[in-house]
Design a protein around this motif. Structure first.
Motif, PDB file in Angstrom:
ATOM      1  N   LYS A 246       0.834  -1.213   0.000  1.00 27.63           N
ATOM      2  CA  LYS A 246       0.000   0.000   0.000  1.00 27.63           C
ATOM      3  C   LYS A 246       0.861   1.252   0.000  1.00 27.63           C
ATOM      4  O   LYS A 246       0.594   2.221  -0.721  1.00 27.63           O
ATOM      5  CB  LYS A 246      -0.921  -0.011   1.226  1.00 27.63           C
ATOM      6  CG  LYS A 246      -2.038   1.006   1.165  1.00 27.63           C
ATOM      7  CD  LYS A 246      -3.075   0.611   0.136  1.00 27.63           C
ATOM      8  CE  LYS A 246      -4.277   1.544   0.162  1.00 27.63           C
ATOM      9  NZ  LYS A 246      -5.275   1.157  -0.843  1.00 27.63           N
ATOM     10  N   ILE A 247       1.916   1.235   0.804  1.00 28.16           N
ATOM     11  CA  ILE A 247       2.821   2.388   0.874  1.00 28.16           C
ATOM     12  C   ILE A 247       3.470   2.639  -0.480  1.00 28.16           C
ATOM     13  O   ILE A 247       3.633   3.789  -0.910  1.00 28.16           O
ATOM     14  CB  ILE A 247       3.894   2.165   1.961  1.00 28.16           C
ATOM     15  CG1 ILE A 247       3.254   2.203   3.351  1.00 28.16           C
ATOM     16  CG2 ILE A 247       5.007   3.200   1.860  1.00 28.16           C
ATOM     17  CD1 ILE A 247       4.180   1.772   4.471  1.00 28.16           C
ATOM     18  N   SER A 248       3.824   1.556  -1.176  1.00 25.40           N
ATOM     19  CA  SER A 248       4.496   1.699  -2.469  1.00 25.40           C
ATOM     20  C   SER A 248       3.625   2.428  -3.488  1.00 25.40           C
ATOM     21  O   SER A 248       4.138   3.174  -4.328  1.00 25.40           O
ATOM     22  CB  SER A 248       4.893   0.322  -3.012  1.00 25.40           C
ATOM     23  OG  SER A 248       3.750  -0.436  -3.367  1.00 25.40           O
ATOM     24  N   LEU A 249       2.303   2.238  -3.409  1.00 25.66           N
ATOM     25  CA  LEU A 249       1.396   2.942  -4.322  1.00 25.66           C
ATOM     26  C   LEU A 249       1.441   4.447  -4.072  1.00 25.66           C
ATOM     27  O   LEU A 249       1.455   5.250  -5.009  1.00 25.66           O
ATOM     28  CB  LEU A 249      -0.035   2.424  -4.152  1.00 25.66           C
ATOM     29  CG  LEU A 249      -0.266   0.936  -4.422  1.00 25.66           C
ATOM     30  CD1 LEU A 249      -1.738   0.587  -4.230  1.00 25.66           C
ATOM     31  CD2 LEU A 249       0.194   0.559  -5.826  1.00 25.66           C
ATOM     32  N   PHE A 250       1.485   4.825  -2.793  1.00 25.01           N
ATOM     33  CA  PHE A 250       1.550   6.248  -2.464  1.00 25.01           C
ATOM     34  C   PHE A 250       2.897   6.854  -2.856  1.00 25.01           C
ATOM     35  O   PHE A 250       2.947   8.006  -3.303  1.00 25.01           O
ATOM     36  CB  PHE A 250       1.288   6.458  -0.964  1.00 25.01           C
ATOM     37  CG  PHE A 250      -0.159   6.437  -0.601  1.00 25.01           C
ATOM     38  CD1 PHE A 250      -0.928   7.591  -0.667  1.00 25.01           C
ATOM     39  CD2 PHE A 250      -0.767   5.255  -0.198  1.00 25.01           C
ATOM     40  CE1 PHE A 250      -2.277   7.569  -0.341  1.00 25.01           C
ATOM     41  CE2 PHE A 250      -2.116   5.226   0.132  1.00 25.01           C
ATOM     42  CZ  PHE A 250      -2.881   6.389   0.055  1.00 25.01           C
ATOM     43  N   THR A 251       3.989   6.099  -2.688  1.00 28.16           N
ATOM     44  CA  THR A 251       5.301   6.647  -3.065  1.00 28.16           C
ATOM     45  C   THR A 251       5.388   6.861  -4.579  1.00 28.16           C
ATOM     46  O   THR A 251       5.938   7.868  -5.038  1.00 28.16           O
ATOM     47  CB  THR A 251       6.443   5.730  -2.593  1.00 28.16           C
ATOM     48  OG1 THR A 251       6.332   4.440  -3.220  1.00 28.16           O
ATOM     49  CG2 THR A 251       6.442   5.580  -1.085  1.00 28.16           C
ATOM     50  N   ILE A 252       4.821   5.929  -5.349  1.00 28.61           N
ATOM     51  CA  ILE A 252       4.834   6.075  -6.808  1.00 28.61           C
ATOM     52  C   ILE A 252       4.010   7.296  -7.237  1.00 28.61           C
ATOM     53  O   ILE A 252       4.437   8.105  -8.066  1.00 28.61           O
ATOM     54  CB  ILE A 252       4.288   4.803  -7.490  1.00 28.61           C
ATOM     55  CG1 ILE A 252       5.251   3.643  -7.287  1.00 28.61           C
ATOM     56  CG2 ILE A 252       4.085   5.036  -8.987  1.00 28.61           C
ATOM     57  CD1 ILE A 252       4.694   2.312  -7.745  1.00 28.61           C
TER      58      ILE A 252
END
Length: 314
Positions: A246-252
């Motif tokens: 989930k965090i990776s989606l926000f970082t992208i």
């Protein structure tokens, strides 16, 4: 297969919308401002298109729970296109610093070809798993993932930062020489030893700093995805923390939004173009208001005269 949007997905969706709008604004600004149509900024537009692809297609596909294979292909194209664009921007800066007299000739010959090559190779390399029917458990797929991740992403970034190290060393040396020369010229012309503040290479240094920030932004925001991809490939998904996907989606999404913000605030030519655009907009708005108030006063005078004429004839 799609799913209804959940409330917790709304912040990511809003972030993606802002990223798309901001990158579209960057493309619009470059295409509609003559002074921004440099070779570097055309590569910036290509990078902005890859950001639009990430925020406008990849992330909505993930939120809509589209087929995982489609998402994997979209993610691969977005990642490779982003890395390729950053690599080309680095090469652009390298040529501008180390071979400035041939820069314009090289860019005239290779700019369009390079942009076409970036997208062609990104798409072709990303679609290679179709050859083995995207069998993720096959040896071919494992070799492919390691080759792409290590050879095309990690190695590319190592070369990119080595190039920027050399660029900054060269720019620093050039700026020092230019300042020394300008100071000696100022002394010889009787300016009391005052050195000229702006050196020709100083602006090159600022553009290079912006390029480094963009490269770091892309690398850091895609790092969680890179980590998860490699961990999955070696068969150790237990090493992935539960919140990381989930965090990776926000970082992208954040990475796609940061790029246009960096251009707008740190790149001088973009900043000046935005200021000129807002000044034109204000002038246009003020002239519109002036015309409206003038027409209203004329109509008011006309009504007064007509009313006076009627009152005297009743």
């Amino acid at each position: 297969m799609t799913a209804a949007l959940k409330y917790e997905d709304i912040p990511l969706l809003l972030l993606s919308i802002f990223a798309v709008l901001a990158n579209i604004f960057v493309c619009f600004l470059v295409l509609n401002t003559r002074r921004l149509r440099s070779a570097t900024n055309k590569f910036v537009v290509s990078l902005a298109i890859s950001d639009i692809l990430i925020a406008g297609l990849l992330l909505p596909f993930i939120l809509a729970k589209v087929d995982a294979i489609v998402i994997d292909y979209m993610g691969s194209i977005s990642l490779l296109a982003g890395v390729a664009n950053i690599a080309v921007i680095t090469i652009d800066r390298y040529i501008a610093v180390f071979n400035p007299f041939k820069y314009n000739a090289i860019m005239r010959k290779w700019l369009v070809r390079t942009i076409i090559l970036i997208w062609t190779l990104s798409i072709v390399i990303s679609l290679l798993p179709l050859i083995w029917s995207t069998n993720q458990s096959s040896t071919q797929h494992h070799v492919y993932i390691f080759t792409v991740q290590i050879g095309l992403v990690i190695l590319s970034y190592a070369l990119i930062f080595m190039a920027y190290y050399k660029i900054f060393r060269k720019v620093r040396q050039t700026v020092r020489k230019e300042r020394t020369l300008m100071m000696s010229l100022a002394v010889s012309r009787g300016h009391g030893g005052k050195q000229i503040k702006v050196c020709p290479s100083a602006s090159e240094s600022k553009v290079t700093r912006v390029s480094v920030i963009i490269a770091l932004n892309f690398m850091l925001t895609w790092l969680p995805v890179e980590y998860m991809t490699l961990v999955h490939t070696v068969g150790m998904p237990g090493l992935i923390p539960l919140p990381l996907p989930k965090i990776s989606l926000f970082t992208i999404a954040l990475g796609a939004l940061i790029d246009p913000v960096v251009y707008s605030y740190l790149k001088a030519d973009f900043r000046h173009a935005i200021k000129r655009m807002f000044k034109k907009f204000r002038r246009y708005a003020n002239s519109d208001q002036g015309e409206t108030s003038a027409s209203q006063s004329m109509m008011g005078g006309y009504k007064y005269r007509v009313g006076g004429y009627n009152s005297t004839n009743v």
